[in-house]
Design a protein around this motif. Structure first.
Motif, PDB file in Angstrom:
ATOM      1  N   ASN A 161      22.421  39.385  -0.107  1.00 39.41           N
ATOM      2  CA  ASN A 161      21.005  39.403   0.277  1.00 39.41           C
ATOM      3  C   ASN A 161      20.733  38.661   1.583  1.00 39.41           C
ATOM      4  OD1 ASN A 161      20.304  40.901  -1.979  1.00 39.41           O
ATOM      5  ND2 ASN A 161      20.139  39.078  -3.257  1.00 39.41           N
ATOM      6  N   GLY A 162      21.795  38.261   2.255  1.00 43.36           N
ATOM      7  CA  GLY A 162      21.637  37.653   3.574  1.00 43.36           C
ATOM      8  C   GLY A 162      21.128  36.224   3.559  1.00 43.36           C
ATOM      9  N   VAL A 163      21.366  35.508   2.481  1.00 44.42           N
ATOM     10  CA  VAL A 163      20.954  34.096   2.434  1.00 44.42           C
ATOM     11  C   VAL A 163      21.905  33.299   3.332  1.00 44.42           C
ATOM     12  CG1 VAL A 163      20.617  32.089   0.938  1.00 44.42           C
ATOM     13  CG2 VAL A 163      20.052  34.372   0.111  1.00 44.42           C
ATOM     14  N   ALA A 164      21.370  32.679   4.347  1.00 43.87           N
ATOM     15  CA  ALA A 164      22.206  32.004   5.349  1.00 43.87           C
ATOM     16  C   ALA A 164      22.985  30.843   4.733  1.00 43.87           C
ATOM     17  CB  ALA A 164      21.334  31.504   6.486  1.00 43.87           C
ATOM     18  N   LEU A 165      22.351  30.157   3.797  1.00 41.44           N
ATOM     19  CA  LEU A 165      22.987  28.987   3.179  1.00 41.44           C
ATOM     20  C   LEU A 165      24.309  29.359   2.493  1.00 41.44           C
ATOM     21  CD1 LEU A 165      22.502  25.932   2.418  1.00 41.44           C
ATOM     22  CD2 LEU A 165      21.607  26.796   0.254  1.00 41.44           C
ATOM     23  N   ALA A 166      24.344  30.542   1.908  1.00 45.01           N
ATOM     24  CA  ALA A 166      25.548  30.963   1.181  1.00 45.01           C
ATOM     25  C   ALA A 166      26.740  31.113   2.107  1.00 45.01           C
ATOM     26  CB  ALA A 166      25.275  32.278   0.461  1.00 45.01           C
TER      27      ALA A 166
ATOM     28  N   ARG B  22      13.634  31.684  -0.912  1.00 45.49           N
ATOM     29  CA  ARG B  22      12.163  31.702  -0.876  1.00 45.49           C
ATOM     30  C   ARG B  22      11.664  31.144   0.453  1.00 45.49           C
ATOM     31  NH1 ARG B  22       9.677  29.462  -6.341  1.00 45.49           N
ATOM     32  NH2 ARG B  22       9.540  27.651  -4.997  1.00 45.49           N
ATOM     33  N   THR B  23      10.381  31.253   0.645  1.00 42.68           N
ATOM     34  CA  THR B  23       9.823  30.771   1.916  1.00 42.68           C
ATOM     35  C   THR B  23       9.958  29.250   2.064  1.00 42.68           C
ATOM     36  OG1 THR B  23       7.694  30.793   0.806  1.00 42.68           O
ATOM     37  CG2 THR B  23       8.180  32.639   2.306  1.00 42.68           C
ATOM     38  N   ASP B  24      10.006  28.543   0.930  1.00 42.15           N
ATOM     39  CA  ASP B  24      10.173  27.080   1.016  1.00 42.15           C
ATOM     40  C   ASP B  24      11.656  26.681   1.059  1.00 42.15           C
ATOM     41  OD1 ASP B  24      10.856  27.796  -1.492  1.00 42.15           O
ATOM     42  OD2 ASP B  24       9.611  26.309  -2.542  1.00 42.15           O
ATOM     43  N   ALA B  25      12.523  27.617   1.415  1.00 44.66           N
ATOM     44  CA  ALA B  25      13.968  27.403   1.604  1.00 44.66           C
ATOM     45  C   ALA B  25      14.723  27.139   0.308  1.00 44.66           C
ATOM     46  CB  ALA B  25      14.232  26.273   2.595  1.00 44.66           C
TER      47      ALA B  25
END
Lengths: 357, 355
Positions: free
Chosen positions: A320-325, A255-258
């Motif tokens: 989905n390109g989530v950098a954290l993952a 989400r936008t709030d990370a």
């Protein structure tokens, strides 16, 4: 080739054959384990085996418990007690217990068993919670744990969880794993899922959460959901919704709030039961609500409460390109899941048996 | 005196489809025995290695005639054949041991005995056998894929080792690339299979490269979509995959797939032995006459059977003994058949003379 050459060659080949035959394992001297119990305490790990066919009784027989200080000593101790070599290829159930099964030694035990091919990766795992696994096994040596577990999976009580799945969660999930467990609910034994991490047993998921995870897993054969309704007079009515189709998956986005957002996508179909329970529109609404509640409960209890990732949430985030993952360590990923929110992205009633999911 | 090229053509002559089957079966043998988890890096490694192999073979395929083989290259083939036979046998032994199969060493001895005899037959027999074997394997793979397609988990394509960096990812791909090369022993057979027919040669090599470069990564991708997160698991991934597919639970070492793996391995050893015994340009007889050392085979086989019965192993003893007896019987059976044929021929000739 002259005569001496022939003689020499014969001697060499014959000698080599005899030498090779010297190390044969005799099939008749093997014992085939059907179930194994592992009770882990800080001092020692105890194992107990139930053999498929004992040579003397031709029946499943529980062997005395064996303890060892180190994991790698267990097979030797077990074999020393029984005599013949123990073959684990037919092992169908691994019963585990102990508060700290997943600590360094406990994890090493399952991983070691898998990596050395001592435990087959497709054997079912059953957590006996606070009761000693060895005690459970010795009390019921004839019990067919595999059949019981398969029946629970087929009726969508629990998802199919094998040794490979549990170790996989530990290696490339969030470090929290879910094990099928047998618990007594008001005197009736029922299957549920226990949650374990490196610190030990964290808790047991509710019946609804287990059913939700079973629906997400997709290994069920027949699922009947209770649909409750309160009529105009305030009377509660219950009908059984037999799911014809239920395909659910979770996509993870940032989400936008990370924070992470777990988006639930659902496609289902359950025929309206005869007997005038309600109209078709009401039935669809009731079923959709029940199903989404069940699936949300599963995600809330497993992912948000405990940070367990047994529905390939990390893989979905990577997709989905989530950098954290990509970069997160296991504790970081677990913390991110615990801070996640759950939304229902789609809930569609459909007659088409094929499609996404 | 025969030329070197003619000698080569006589030794490994076969149809295009048989050549493709031979190369693929030899590759499948090590694929079945491999010990690396199915991962995207593994599939990519095989794919990239196949492309590089295709590029390297391109100049060879542009020739209009088959390459001649001098004395030095024949010795290189022989040495490689010996090495490759040992490598495949070691891989089979490793697979049988890891699967806790009974009698892994004895199985390897018997496999070698049968391969030795098979290697003494004309190469056309090997060609026909590999054609049949690849057909059976293809049907089995099709059933396997159909059996598991319903339960695929597409998300697992994004499976990754926790906390990995792009550098480790590249390193994993490089390791898989090198491993794919180390398992591509059939590559050495390609020059031997080339005939004086450029179109046929190109078809054969293209078929092999397509089968290997697309078929194996597809199978690995299928396994990846079924195997979950066990990326660090050091076991035979293929037999693990079978446990995850309905109606294919053959992890317990018995059944069709193990027999198929052993047969592919036996064929690979046979081809290696045929390379080991490649005839030189001046020798006579080629593969028609059994090798001199084939005469020694019955003795260790008899010893194997005797040892089995002395050790009183009823069920497996009968089976292993049967294979050994078959190995012993076939060479003599062949001689008997030849004698019967010559007898028939003589009678025919006498009949014609009498008329």
């Amino acid at each position: 080739m002259n005569r001496w050459g022939l003689c020499l060659g014969t001697m060499l080949l014959g000698g080599a054959t005899l030498l090779l035959l010297g190390g044969c394992t005799e099939v008749r001297d093997r014992q085939y384990a059907k179930a194994i119990a592992v009770a882990h305490t800080p001092d020692a790990t105890s194992w107990q085996a139930v053999l498929c066919c004992h040579p003397t009784t031709e029946q499943a027989t529980a062997q005395p418990t064996v303890s060892a200080e180190a994991v790698s000593l267990l097979p030797e101790r077990l074999q020393a007690q029984m005599g013949p070599a123990l073959y684990m290829g037919h092992l169908s159930t691994l019963l585990v217990s102990g508060q700290d099964l997943q600590d360094a030694a406990g994890t090493a035990l399952l991983e070691w068993g898998l990596q050395t091919h001592w435990l087959p990766p497709d054997c079912g795992v059953l957590d006996t919670l606070t009761t000693s696994a060895c005690a459970v096994l010795s009390e019921q040596p004839e019990a067919d744990w595999e059949a019981m577990r398969n029946a629970a999976v087929a009726s969508a009580q629990i998802p199919s969880r094998r040794l490979a799945d549990c170790v996989g969660d530990d290696w490339n999930g969030s470090g929290v794993t879910l094990l099928p467990c047998l618990q007594n609910t008001q005197g009736t034994p029922s299957f549920a899922l226990s949650v374990r991490d490196a610190s030990g047993l964290l808790g047991v998921l509710s019946e609804r959460a287990c059913r939700g995870l079973a629906l997400l897993g997709g290994d069920w054969k027949r699922c009947v959901l209770p649909i409750l309704q309160t009529d105009a007079n305030g009377n509660r009515q219950c009908a059984a919704a037999e799911l014809r189709i239920c395909k659910a998956f979770v996509s993870v986005v940032e989400r936008t709030d990370a924070r992470l957002e777990l988006r639930l996508h659902l496609r289902w179909d359950a025929p309206l039961p005869s007997g005038g329970f309600c109209t078709k529109a009401e039935w669809q609404s009731l079923c959709a609500t029940t199903l989404t509640d069940t699936l949300i409960a599963a995600l809330e209890e497993s992912a948000v409460r405990y940070g367990a990732d047994c529905c390939y949430l990390r893989e979905s985030a990577l997709q989905n390109g989530v950098a954290l993952a990509k970069t997160a360590t296991q504790p970081e990923w677990r913390a991110a899941l615990q801070a996640a929110t759950i939304t229902v992205a789609s809930c569609t009633q459909t007659d088409a048996p094929f499609g996404w999911g | 005196m025969q030329t070197a090229t003619t000698a080569k053509t006589n030794a490994f002559a076969c149809r295009t489809a048989q050549g493709v089957a031979l190369l693929l079966v030899c590759r499948l043998a090590l694929f079945f025995c491999s010990n690396t988890a199915f991962s995207a890096a593994e599939a990519a490694g095989i794919f990239v290695a196949t492309i590089v192999q295709g590029l390297l073979l391109a100049p060879l395929l542009l020739r209009t005639d088959a390459p001649p083989h001098g004395k030095g290259s024949l010795w290189a083939y022989r040495l490689f054949g010996g090495f490759w036979a040992a490598r495949v046998l070691a891989a089979v032994w490793g697979m049988l041991t890891a699967l806790q199969a009974p009698y892994p060493r004895l199985s390897c001895v018997l496999l070698l005995l049968v391969a030795c005899y098979a290697a003494s037959l004309p190469f056309a027999a090997t060609g026909r056998a590999v054609g049949l074997l690849l057909t059976v394997a293809g049907i089995a793979f099709a059933f396997l894929l159909l059996g598991g397609v319903r339960k695929l988990e597409p998300l697992l394509l994004w499976s990754a080792h926790t906390g990995e960096t792009p550098a480790t990812n590249a390193s994993r791909l490089w390791t898989a690339f090198v491993r794919a090369w180390s398992q591509s022993g059939e590559l050495v057979c390609v020059p031997l299979l080339l005939q004086n027919a450029p179109t046929q040669n190109r078809r054969m090599v293209s078929g092999w490269l397509l089968g290997k470069g697309l078929g194996l990564p597809l199978l690995i991708g299928f396994g990846l979509l079924r195997n979950g997160r066990l990326l660090q698991w050091a076991g035979n991934p293929f037999f693990f995959l079978l446990t995850r597919v309905q109606r294919f639970a053959a992890f317990r070492t018995d059944g069709f797939w193990l027999l198929l793996a052993l047969t592919c391995a036996g064929t690979a050893v046979t081809v290696s032995l045929q390379m080991l015994a490649l005839p030189s340009a001046t020798s006579k007889g080629w593969f028609r006459v059994p090798y001199p050392w084939l005469r020694l085979l019955p003795i260790p086989a008899i010893l194997a059977v005797a040892a089995l019965f002395v050790r009183q192993l009823p069920a497996d003893g009968w089976f292993a003994g049967g294979i050994a007896l078959l190995g012993i019987g076939l060479p003599y059976g062949e001689r008997l058949w030849d004698w019967l044929q010559s007898l028939r021929q003589r009678r025919k000739t006498e009949g014609v003379r009498a008329e």
